[in-house]
Design an enzyme around this catalytic site. Structure first.
Site, mmCIF file in Angstrom:
data_model
loop_
_atom_site.group_PDB
_atom_site.id
_atom_site.type_symbol
_atom_site.label_atom_id
_atom_site.label_comp_id
_atom_site.label_asym_id
_atom_site.label_seq_id
_atom_site.Cartn_x
_atom_site.Cartn_y
_atom_site.Cartn_z
ATOM 1 N N GLN A 1 0.867 -1.171 0.000
ATOM 2 C CA GLN A 1 0.000 0.000 0.000
ATOM 3 C C GLN A 1 0.912 1.231 0.000
ATOM 4 O OE1 GLN A 1 -2.612 0.196 3.417
ATOM 5 N NE2 GLN A 1 -4.024 1.596 2.416
ATOM 6 N N VAL B 1 0.398 4.376 -0.588
ATOM 7 C CA VAL B 1 -0.153 5.534 0.118
ATOM 8 C C VAL B 1 -1.043 4.985 1.227
ATOM 9 C CG1 VAL B 1 -1.599 7.599 -0.054
ATOM 10 C CG2 VAL B 1 -0.087 6.980 -1.951
ATOM 11 N N HIS C 1 -7.643 2.681 -0.545
ATOM 12 C CA HIS C 1 -7.990 2.942 -1.939
ATOM 13 C C HIS C 1 -8.205 1.632 -2.676
ATOM 14 C CE1 HIS C 1 -3.559 2.828 -1.722
ATOM 15 N NE2 HIS C 1 -3.547 2.408 -2.978
ATOM 16 N N HIS D 1 -8.282 -0.094 -6.412
ATOM 17 C CA HIS D 1 -7.821 0.046 -7.793
ATOM 18 C C HIS D 1 -8.894 -0.537 -8.704
ATOM 19 C CE1 HIS D 1 -3.481 0.727 -6.794
ATOM 20 N NE2 HIS D 1 -3.857 0.126 -5.677
#
Length: 156
Positions: free
Chosen positions: A107, A109, A113, A115
């Site tokens: 990960q 960042v 999130h 994708h």
């Protein structure tokens, strides 16, 4: 829908976590090719896409992993991921999508999130050895973002 930052259709201001790249994108203080914004989520093109049209969907609220996502935000987050995934084939002529999330490991960042990657049979994506591509320039990225915005709008 503003293609870069947040413009008039999203809140601009201080990021929730100032050193988080995705919080800065949500706040509009960091440029991004935003394709969908809701009260609870923002979707934008990945700057290092597996394939053109590769989109990241993030919760507006800063949470690091899926396990950290409050139950009340799970439905809006998954709905946004579903909406983008449904629009990607229309936008890019793909046969389907690959949807994935990393939690801590890989990960890059530390902000949750998902994708959403356009897929076509024979595209070269195998296992976890993924090719990366680049947009030719900002105009190419903007054109891909616009195609996906139009497809998402058409599926609403």
């Amino acid at each position: 829908m503003s293609p870069v930052g947040t413009g008039a259709d999203g809140p601009a201001g201080a990021p929730e976590v100032p050193d988080c790249l995705f919080c800065r994108i949500v706040a509009g203080t960091e440029d991004a090719q935003v394709v969908v914004r809701t009260q609870d989520t923002v979707a934008f093109l990945d700057v290092r896409p597996l394939f053109k049209g590769h989109t990241l969907v993030v919760p507006v609220r800063h949470v690091v992993t899926l396990a950290d996502l409050p139950t009340a935000l799970a439905e809006p987050f998954l709905t946004a991921v579903q909406r983008v995934a449904a629009a990607v084939p229309t936008a890019f002529g793909a046969q389907g999508t690959f949807v994935a999330m990393n939690n801590v490991v890989s990960q890059s960042v530390p902000h949750l999130h998902a994708h959403v990657v356009p897929r076509t049979k024979g595209d070269g994506l195998r296992g976890f050895f993924w090719p990366r591509t680049k947009y030719a320039d900002d105009g190419d990225a903007a054109a891909h973002a616009q195609r996906l915005r139009a497809a998402v709008a058409g599926s609403a």
